[in-house]
Design a protein around this motif. Sequence first.
Motif, mmCIF file in Angstrom:
data_model
loop_
_atom_site.group_PDB
_atom_site.id
_atom_site.type_symbol
_atom_site.label_atom_id
_atom_site.label_comp_id
_atom_site.label_asym_id
_atom_site.label_seq_id
_atom_site.Cartn_x
_atom_site.Cartn_y
_atom_site.Cartn_z
ATOM 1 N N LEU A 211 0.906 -1.215 0.059
ATOM 2 C CA LEU A 211 0.081 0.112 0.020
ATOM 3 C C LEU A 211 0.925 0.987 -0.011
ATOM 4 C CD1 LEU A 211 -2.552 1.545 0.258
ATOM 5 C CD2 LEU A 211 -2.522 1.342 2.929
ATOM 6 N N LEU A 212 1.935 1.237 0.680
ATOM 7 C CA LEU A 212 3.085 2.335 1.010
ATOM 8 C C LEU A 212 3.462 2.649 -0.431
ATOM 9 C CD1 LEU A 212 3.875 4.503 3.060
ATOM 10 C CD2 LEU A 212 5.819 2.838 3.442
ATOM 11 N N THR A 213 3.811 1.706 -1.116
ATOM 12 C CA THR A 213 4.543 1.715 -2.321
ATOM 13 C C THR A 213 3.532 2.342 -3.558
ATOM 14 O OG1 THR A 213 4.153 -0.435 -3.170
ATOM 15 C CG2 THR A 213 6.031 0.403 -2.204
ATOM 16 N N ALA A 214 2.361 2.014 -3.170
ATOM 17 C CA ALA A 214 1.280 2.654 -4.155
ATOM 18 C C ALA A 214 1.025 3.893 -4.056
ATOM 19 C CB ALA A 214 -0.302 1.770 -4.202
ATOM 20 N N VAL A 215 1.027 4.404 -2.532
ATOM 21 C CA VAL A 215 0.966 5.801 -2.401
ATOM 22 C C VAL A 215 1.912 6.538 -2.769
ATOM 23 C CG1 VAL A 215 1.011 7.563 -0.116
ATOM 24 C CG2 VAL A 215 -0.571 5.480 -0.234
ATOM 25 N N PHE A 216 3.195 6.287 -2.604
ATOM 26 C CA PHE A 216 4.554 6.770 -3.217
ATOM 27 C C PHE A 216 4.433 6.894 -4.317
ATOM 28 C CE2 PHE A 216 5.555 6.908 1.294
ATOM 29 C CZ PHE A 216 5.889 8.364 1.593
ATOM 30 N N ALA A 217 4.040 5.901 -5.143
ATOM 31 C CA ALA A 217 4.018 5.785 -6.847
ATOM 32 C C ALA A 217 3.176 7.222 -7.310
ATOM 33 C CB ALA A 217 3.300 4.614 -7.303
ATOM 34 N N ALA A 218 1.910 7.195 -6.373
ATOM 35 C CA ALA A 218 1.235 8.301 -6.959
ATOM 36 C C ALA A 218 1.534 9.826 -6.515
ATOM 37 C CB ALA A 218 -0.289 8.342 -6.092
ATOM 38 N N ARG A 219 2.493 9.746 -5.391
ATOM 39 C CA ARG A 219 3.268 11.092 -4.919
ATOM 40 C C ARG A 219 4.313 11.379 -5.849
ATOM 41 N NH1 ARG A 219 6.065 14.653 -4.373
ATOM 42 N NH2 ARG A 219 6.630 15.930 -2.607
ATOM 43 N N PHE A 220 5.261 10.500 -6.365
ATOM 44 C CA PHE A 220 6.301 10.700 -7.121
ATOM 45 C C PHE A 220 5.714 10.884 -8.495
ATOM 46 C CE2 PHE A 220 8.606 8.243 -3.570
ATOM 47 C CZ PHE A 220 9.035 9.578 -3.077
ATOM 48 N N ASP A 221 4.960 10.423 -8.979
ATOM 49 C CA ASP A 221 4.422 10.399 -10.409
ATOM 50 C C ASP A 221 3.711 11.745 -10.454
ATOM 51 O OD1 ASP A 221 5.524 8.256 -11.887
ATOM 52 O OD2 ASP A 221 3.864 6.990 -11.273
ATOM 53 N N GLY A 222 3.049 12.242 -9.602
ATOM 54 C CA GLY A 222 1.886 13.314 -9.657
ATOM 55 C C GLY A 222 0.684 12.772 -9.917
ATOM 56 N N LEU A 223 -0.374 13.729 -10.064
ATOM 57 C CA LEU A 223 -1.375 13.220 -10.267
ATOM 58 C C LEU A 223 -1.713 12.590 -11.801
ATOM 59 C CD1 LEU A 223 -3.442 15.990 -8.798
ATOM 60 C CD2 LEU A 223 -3.415 13.866 -7.919
ATOM 61 N N ALA A 224 -2.036 11.680 -12.062
ATOM 62 C CA ALA A 224 -2.035 10.743 -13.148
ATOM 63 C C ALA A 224 -3.323 11.541 -14.157
ATOM 64 C CB ALA A 224 -2.379 9.060 -12.952
ATOM 65 N N SER A 225 -3.143 11.514 -15.286
ATOM 66 C CA SER A 225 -4.153 11.863 -16.326
ATOM 67 C C SER A 225 -5.415 11.292 -16.033
ATOM 68 C CB SER A 225 -3.744 11.955 -17.753
ATOM 69 O OG SER A 225 -3.332 10.763 -18.019
ATOM 70 N N SER A 226 -5.255 10.028 -16.039
ATOM 71 C CA SER A 226 -6.523 8.913 -15.817
ATOM 72 C C SER A 226 -6.549 8.615 -14.487
ATOM 73 C CB SER A 226 -6.345 7.850 -16.736
ATOM 74 O OG SER A 226 -7.332 6.819 -16.297
ATOM 75 N N PRO A 227 -7.912 9.064 -13.900
ATOM 76 C CA PRO A 227 -8.445 8.735 -12.436
ATOM 77 C C PRO A 227 -7.783 7.096 -12.139
ATOM 78 C CG PRO A 227 -9.955 10.016 -13.534
ATOM 79 C CD PRO A 227 -9.095 9.616 -14.738
ATOM 80 N N ALA A 228 -8.170 6.266 -13.273
ATOM 81 C CA ALA A 228 -7.810 4.838 -12.879
ATOM 82 C C ALA A 228 -6.453 4.683 -12.839
ATOM 83 C CB ALA A 228 -8.429 4.021 -13.942
ATOM 84 N N ALA A 229 -5.555 5.199 -13.395
ATOM 85 C CA ALA A 229 -4.087 5.060 -13.412
ATOM 86 C C ALA A 229 -3.488 5.062 -12.146
ATOM 87 C CB ALA A 229 -3.442 5.923 -14.718
ATOM 88 N N GLY A 230 -3.824 6.279 -11.280
ATOM 89 C CA GLY A 230 -3.295 6.349 -10.322
ATOM 90 C C GLY A 230 -4.156 6.124 -8.905
ATOM 91 N N SER A 231 -5.269 5.370 -9.183
ATOM 92 C CA SER A 231 -6.263 5.322 -8.105
ATOM 93 C C SER A 231 -5.876 4.828 -6.917
ATOM 94 C CB SER A 231 -7.567 4.507 -8.765
ATOM 95 O OG SER A 231 -8.473 4.285 -7.817
ATOM 96 N N LEU A 232 -6.294 5.613 -5.639
ATOM 97 C CA LEU A 232 -5.939 4.896 -4.432
ATOM 98 C C LEU A 232 -7.213 4.220 -3.963
ATOM 99 C CD1 LEU A 232 -3.316 7.058 -2.998
ATOM 100 C CD2 LEU A 232 -2.933 4.893 -4.114
ATOM 101 N N SER A 233 -8.226 4.294 -4.654
ATOM 102 C CA SER A 233 -9.579 3.603 -4.027
ATOM 103 C C SER A 233 -9.448 2.389 -3.297
ATOM 104 C CB SER A 233 -10.680 3.393 -5.310
ATOM 105 O OG SER A 233 -11.069 2.059 -5.384
ATOM 106 N N TYR A 234 -10.204 2.480 -1.860
ATOM 107 C CA TYR A 234 -10.053 1.188 -1.450
ATOM 108 C C TYR A 234 -10.256 -0.213 -1.952
ATOM 109 C CZ TYR A 234 -10.027 4.668 2.481
ATOM 110 O OH TYR A 234 -9.799 5.918 3.186
#
Length: 319
Positions: A211-234
Amino acid sequence: MASAALQDERGSGEALANAAELAALEDAAAHLRRHPGFRAALAAYCRGMSSPARIDWPVYKLFDQIGRYLVCYMLIHNYYAWVRGTGPAPTLTALQKVSGVSERQTAGFVAALKSGRLILTEPSPNDRRVKHLRPAPPMIAEIGRSARLFIAASDALAGRGGARAALLADNHDLLGDVIRRSAAYVLAHGTLIHPFPRVLHFAERDSGYLLLTAVFAARFDGLASSPAAGSLSYRQLARRFQVSAAHIGSLMNEAQREGWFHTDGRGRLAGVAPDFVEEFAQWASWQMVHCTGLIEAALAATGSALVEAGGPGVPADAG
């Protein structure tokens, strides 16, 4: 990674390598963190770690809690140490001595791994009544995924290309030897994760590190252009990591209460505490240096032409 139980056996004064080794490791790691491509390389690591597993068996049970990960980590160590003639026969009894969890827990988890054909049982060549535990290639690949991805990140920063990471993906014996060297370092010195308490906190919880790596993937990538691409939905994270949405929610809610990170309620990362960003970046840079030393030592031992001079120095193998 290794368990708190293993760390506690050494005591606070002996838990890590000596001060000179740690200073050298941090110097090399700080050099990596100053590289202009560091955050992009770290984002690639995080994407790789938080991506779905490549095999159908619930492989995240190998990662989702640090104690279970350690059983696999030390099993691989024992097998390749025995192959090299530097360790005892890779039996269940030998594993129970170094697994960091109870004998009963170790035996139960080994039985589960056998049922998933991630451990192969082979008779000893000297006594067929004695059974050796051999890690199957898919288990080596998953347990070694973090090391392989850290090596890929380090090599990208050094301009080496992806040859070494590709070699590790194709050669499970080489990856097994890298894991052996890492585990030998931990057995001699203790872990490198304990100086990073929040990273350790997540690693001690089911699917927490993933989970932490998913969070930091989103952090370091910035907001993805597609909501699904960087989704942290439970719900999406729960499916990816094979846990319940309630468990993901519990981890995320705890992080928000502590002020570590939070989402915007629509499955998008809203913020991460700056000091947590720095903690994770330092942890990752230590691992990049450590794992680079491991692959260089492993390749040097095989006489591979892929060995390259000029990489960051690191105490790679205490065995």
